[in-house]
Scaffold this motif. Sequence first.
Motif, PDB file in Angstrom:
ATOM      1  N   GLN A 276       0.300 -74.578  28.992  1.00 23.61           N
ATOM      2  CA  GLN A 276      -0.314 -74.205  27.720  1.00 23.61           C
ATOM      3  C   GLN A 276       0.229 -75.079  26.601  1.00 23.61           C
ATOM      4  O   GLN A 276       1.417 -75.389  26.561  1.00 23.61           O
ATOM      5  N   THR A 277      -0.657 -75.477  25.689  1.00 26.12           N
ATOM      6  CA  THR A 277      -0.200 -76.136  24.476  1.00 26.12           C
ATOM      7  C   THR A 277       0.060 -75.056  23.425  1.00 26.12           C
ATOM      8  O   THR A 277      -0.507 -73.960  23.489  1.00 26.12           O
ATOM      9  N   TYR A 278       0.922 -75.361  22.476  1.00 21.64           N
ATOM     10  CA  TYR A 278       1.264 -74.383  21.442  1.00 21.64           C
ATOM     11  C   TYR A 278       1.604 -75.096  20.144  1.00 21.64           C
ATOM     12  O   TYR A 278       1.856 -76.316  20.123  1.00 21.64           O
ATOM     13  N   VAL A 279       1.586 -74.345  19.063  1.00 18.38           N
ATOM     14  CA  VAL A 279       2.014 -74.831  17.760  1.00 18.38           C
ATOM     15  C   VAL A 279       3.318 -74.132  17.445  1.00 18.38           C
ATOM     16  O   VAL A 279       3.376 -72.897  17.373  1.00 18.38           O
ATOM     17  N   LEU A 280       4.389 -74.906  17.307  1.00 25.54           N
ATOM     18  CA  LEU A 280       5.717 -74.337  17.069  1.00 25.54           C
ATOM     19  C   LEU A 280       5.716 -73.442  15.829  1.00 25.54           C
ATOM     20  O   LEU A 280       5.202 -73.815  14.787  1.00 25.54           O
ATOM     21  N   GLY A 281       6.255 -72.245  15.989  1.00 25.61           N
ATOM     22  CA  GLY A 281       6.335 -71.308  14.876  1.00 25.61           C
ATOM     23  C   GLY A 281       5.109 -70.436  14.708  1.00 25.61           C
ATOM     24  O   GLY A 281       5.016 -69.677  13.741  1.00 25.61           O
ATOM     25  N   SER A 282       4.167 -70.537  15.632  1.00 28.53           N
ATOM     26  CA  SER A 282       2.966 -69.694  15.540  1.00 28.53           C
ATOM     27  C   SER A 282       2.683 -69.073  16.906  1.00 28.53           C
ATOM     28  O   SER A 282       3.320 -69.395  17.904  1.00 28.53           O
ATOM     29  N   ASN A 283       1.724 -68.174  16.936  1.00 26.81           N
ATOM     30  CA  ASN A 283       1.334 -67.522  18.190  1.00 26.81           C
ATOM     31  C   ASN A 283       0.164 -68.226  18.873  1.00 26.81           C
ATOM     32  O   ASN A 283      -0.377 -67.712  19.851  1.00 26.81           O
ATOM     33  N   LEU A 284      -0.224 -69.382  18.365  1.00 25.47           N
ATOM     34  CA  LEU A 284      -1.364 -70.104  18.932  1.00 25.47           C
ATOM     35  C   LEU A 284      -1.002 -70.686  20.295  1.00 25.47           C
ATOM     36  O   LEU A 284      -0.029 -71.425  20.435  1.00 25.47           O
ATOM     37  N   ARG A 285      -1.759 -70.322  21.310  1.00 25.57           N
ATOM     38  CA  ARG A 285      -1.566 -70.825  22.666  1.00 25.57           C
ATOM     39  C   ARG A 285      -2.931 -71.197  23.245  1.00 25.57           C
ATOM     40  O   ARG A 285      -3.932 -70.537  22.975  1.00 25.57           O
ATOM     41  N   ASP A 286      -2.968 -72.248  24.031  1.00 31.29           N
ATOM     42  CA  ASP A 286      -4.237 -72.671  24.619  1.00 31.29           C
ATOM     43  C   ASP A 286      -3.973 -73.268  25.996  1.00 31.29           C
ATOM     44  O   ASP A 286      -3.105 -74.130  26.145  1.00 31.29           O
ATOM     45  N   ASP A 287      -4.685 -72.790  27.016  1.00 33.61           N
ATOM     46  CA  ASP A 287      -4.530 -73.349  28.362  1.00 33.61           C
ATOM     47  C   ASP A 287      -4.908 -74.822  28.358  1.00 33.61           C
ATOM     48  O   ASP A 287      -5.915 -75.213  27.757  1.00 33.61           O
TER      49      ASP A 287
ATOM     50  N   ASN B   7       2.307 -80.291  17.786  1.00 32.81           N
ATOM     51  CA  ASN B   7       2.861 -80.864  16.554  1.00 32.81           C
ATOM     52  C   ASN B   7       4.140 -81.658  16.825  1.00 32.81           C
ATOM     53  O   ASN B   7       4.759 -82.172  15.899  1.00 32.81           O
ATOM     54  N   GLY B   8       4.523 -81.742  18.098  1.00 32.44           N
ATOM     55  CA  GLY B   8       5.732 -82.467  18.449  1.00 32.44           C
ATOM     56  C   GLY B   8       5.449 -83.943  18.680  1.00 32.44           C
ATOM     57  O   GLY B   8       4.337 -84.430  18.486  1.00 32.44           O
ATOM     58  N   VAL B   9       6.486 -84.668  19.115  1.00 33.42           N
ATOM     59  CA  VAL B   9       6.352 -86.095  19.392  1.00 33.42           C
ATOM     60  C   VAL B   9       5.277 -86.312  20.463  1.00 33.42           C
ATOM     61  O   VAL B   9       5.294 -85.663  21.501  1.00 33.42           O
ATOM     62  N   CYS B  10       4.342 -87.180  20.188  1.00 34.86           N
ATOM     63  CA  CYS B  10       3.253 -87.518  21.114  1.00 34.86           C
ATOM     64  C   CYS B  10       2.323 -86.343  21.397  1.00 34.86           C
ATOM     65  O   CYS B  10       1.591 -86.352  22.392  1.00 34.86           O
ATOM     66  N   GLY B  11       2.326 -85.341  20.551  1.00 36.22           N
ATOM     67  CA  GLY B  11       1.503 -84.161  20.786  1.00 36.22           C
ATOM     68  C   GLY B  11       0.017 -84.449  20.858  1.00 36.22           C
ATOM     69  O   GLY B  11      -0.733 -83.700  21.479  1.00 36.22           O
ATOM     70  N   ALA B  12      -0.413 -85.543  20.249  1.00 32.55           N
ATOM     71  CA  ALA B  12      -1.840 -85.859  20.241  1.00 32.55           C
ATOM     72  C   ALA B  12      -2.197 -86.947  21.257  1.00 32.55           C
ATOM     73  O   ALA B  12      -3.336 -87.382  21.323  1.00 32.55           O
ATOM     74  N   GLY B  13      -1.231 -87.370  22.053  1.00 30.29           N
ATOM     75  CA  GLY B  13      -1.481 -88.455  23.005  1.00 30.29           C
ATOM     76  C   GLY B  13      -1.921 -87.953  24.367  1.00 30.29           C
ATOM     77  O   GLY B  13      -2.343 -86.812  24.530  1.00 30.29           O
ATOM     78  N   ALA B  14      -1.820 -88.837  25.365  1.00 30.13           N
ATOM     79  CA  ALA B  14      -2.178 -88.473  26.737  1.00 30.13           C
ATOM     80  C   ALA B  14      -1.348 -89.301  27.714  1.00 30.13           C
ATOM     81  O   ALA B  14      -1.230 -90.514  27.561  1.00 30.13           O
ATOM     82  N   ASN B  15      -0.753 -88.626  28.688  1.00 30.50           N
ATOM     83  CA  ASN B  15      -0.082 -89.303  29.794  1.00 30.50           C
ATOM     84  C   ASN B  15      -1.082 -89.530  30.914  1.00 30.50           C
ATOM     85  O   ASN B  15      -2.027 -88.754  31.079  1.00 30.50           O
ATOM     86  N   ASN B  16      -0.862 -90.559  31.710  1.00 29.36           N
ATOM     87  CA  ASN B  16      -1.716 -90.811  32.858  1.00 29.36           C
ATOM     88  C   ASN B  16      -0.880 -91.045  34.102  1.00 29.36           C
ATOM     89  O   ASN B  16       0.074 -91.835  34.081  1.00 29.36           O
ATOM     90  N   ASP B  17      -1.216 -90.339  35.171  1.00 29.23           N
ATOM     91  CA  ASP B  17      -0.543 -90.476  36.451  1.00 29.23           C
ATOM     92  C   ASP B  17      -1.573 -90.795  37.523  1.00 29.23           C
ATOM     93  O   ASP B  17      -2.731 -90.364  37.435  1.00 29.23           O
ATOM     94  N   VAL B  18      -1.144 -91.537  38.540  1.00 27.05           N
ATOM     95  CA  VAL B  18      -1.996 -91.809  39.696  1.00 27.05           C
ATOM     96  C   VAL B  18      -1.356 -91.121  40.888  1.00 27.05           C
ATOM     97  O   VAL B  18      -0.167 -91.320  41.170  1.00 27.05           O
ATOM     98  N   LEU B  19      -2.128 -90.285  41.581  1.00 24.11           N
ATOM     99  CA  LEU B  19      -1.638 -89.531  42.741  1.00 24.11           C
ATOM    100  C   LEU B  19      -2.341 -90.010  44.001  1.00 24.11           C
ATOM    101  O   LEU B  19      -3.569 -90.171  44.007  1.00 24.11           O
ATOM    102  N   TRP B  20      -1.561 -90.245  45.050  1.00 22.92           N
ATOM    103  CA  TRP B  20      -2.080 -90.637  46.369  1.00 22.92           C
ATOM    104  C   TRP B  20      -1.745 -89.521  47.349  1.00 22.92           C
ATOM    105  O   TRP B  20      -0.598 -89.092  47.437  1.00 22.92           O
ATOM    106  N   LEU B  21      -2.754 -89.029  48.061  1.00 23.63           N
ATOM    107  CA  LEU B  21      -2.574 -87.909  48.980  1.00 23.63           C
ATOM    108  C   LEU B  21      -3.122 -88.259  50.351  1.00 23.63           C
ATOM    109  O   LEU B  21      -4.226 -88.810  50.454  1.00 23.63           O
ATOM    110  N   LYS B  22      -2.361 -87.931  51.382  1.00 28.44           N
ATOM    111  CA  LYS B  22      -2.793 -88.177  52.762  1.00 28.44           C
ATOM    112  C   LYS B  22      -2.978 -86.847  53.469  1.00 28.44           C
ATOM    113  O   LYS B  22      -2.053 -86.028  53.521  1.00 28.44           O
ATOM    114  N   PHE B  23      -4.179 -86.620  53.999  1.00 28.52           N
ATOM    115  CA  PHE B  23      -4.505 -85.380  54.693  1.00 28.52           C
ATOM    116  C   PHE B  23      -4.792 -85.656  56.162  1.00 28.52           C
ATOM    117  O   PHE B  23      -5.260 -86.744  56.525  1.00 28.52           O
ATOM    118  N   ASP B  24      -4.565 -84.639  56.995  1.00 28.21           N
ATOM    119  CA  ASP B  24      -4.996 -84.748  58.385  1.00 28.21           C
ATOM    120  C   ASP B  24      -6.461 -84.317  58.476  1.00 28.21           C
ATOM    121  O   ASP B  24      -7.087 -83.991  57.455  1.00 28.21           O
TER     122      ASP B  24
END
Length: 200
Positions: free
Chosen positions: A64-75, A107-124
Amino acid sequence: MKVALTAVLACASLAVAASSWPAEQSRTDLIRITAQTGGRFVFTQGQRKTVLNLQNSITGCTTQTYVLGSNLRDDVRYGVRVLDEVSKGGFQYVVLQVSAPPNCNVNGVCGAGANNDVLWLKFDSRLGLLSKQAENVEDCQRNKSLISAPPRPDSFSPLNMQGGVLSLRMEETDFAANSTRRTALRYDRRLPERGLVVSK
């Protein structure tokens, strides 16, 4: 009473719908992928279904994202995109791009940015997970960015495969040590068993 019960069931259905969403993928992909809040993923192929918690493989906020000092929460509804699906030697390989907020505090550092990850998965062949690999390619808080990527219309950067190959270059800067480290990531769908090959 019946109207009230109907209303409760409708609200419950909306809550479930809001916490899961399909990944962006081709209609021809055999494995269908649905993302859920909290870093869980549902992989479905015919009658087979596998649920995996990949939260530890995602560098950004997945709850969940939140705004520090408030009750605002968002999935968090992070971006999920299938970069590749391929079957080889009786195994199935899936490569995902996952984009999530770097900071749960908007409202924190990089709060408006986006991280990117690449995931590799091997299934039977039964959709059982045999192996996984995760590589972060973009992280605001670590000053890590892509230095070879296509233009992006929004924060969910499309990492495009070209000629069956995903080839990325990243740069990570340590301002305290006044140093910069560059790495490269390569994935070749002709050799999916090699996974994500990272080099300097």
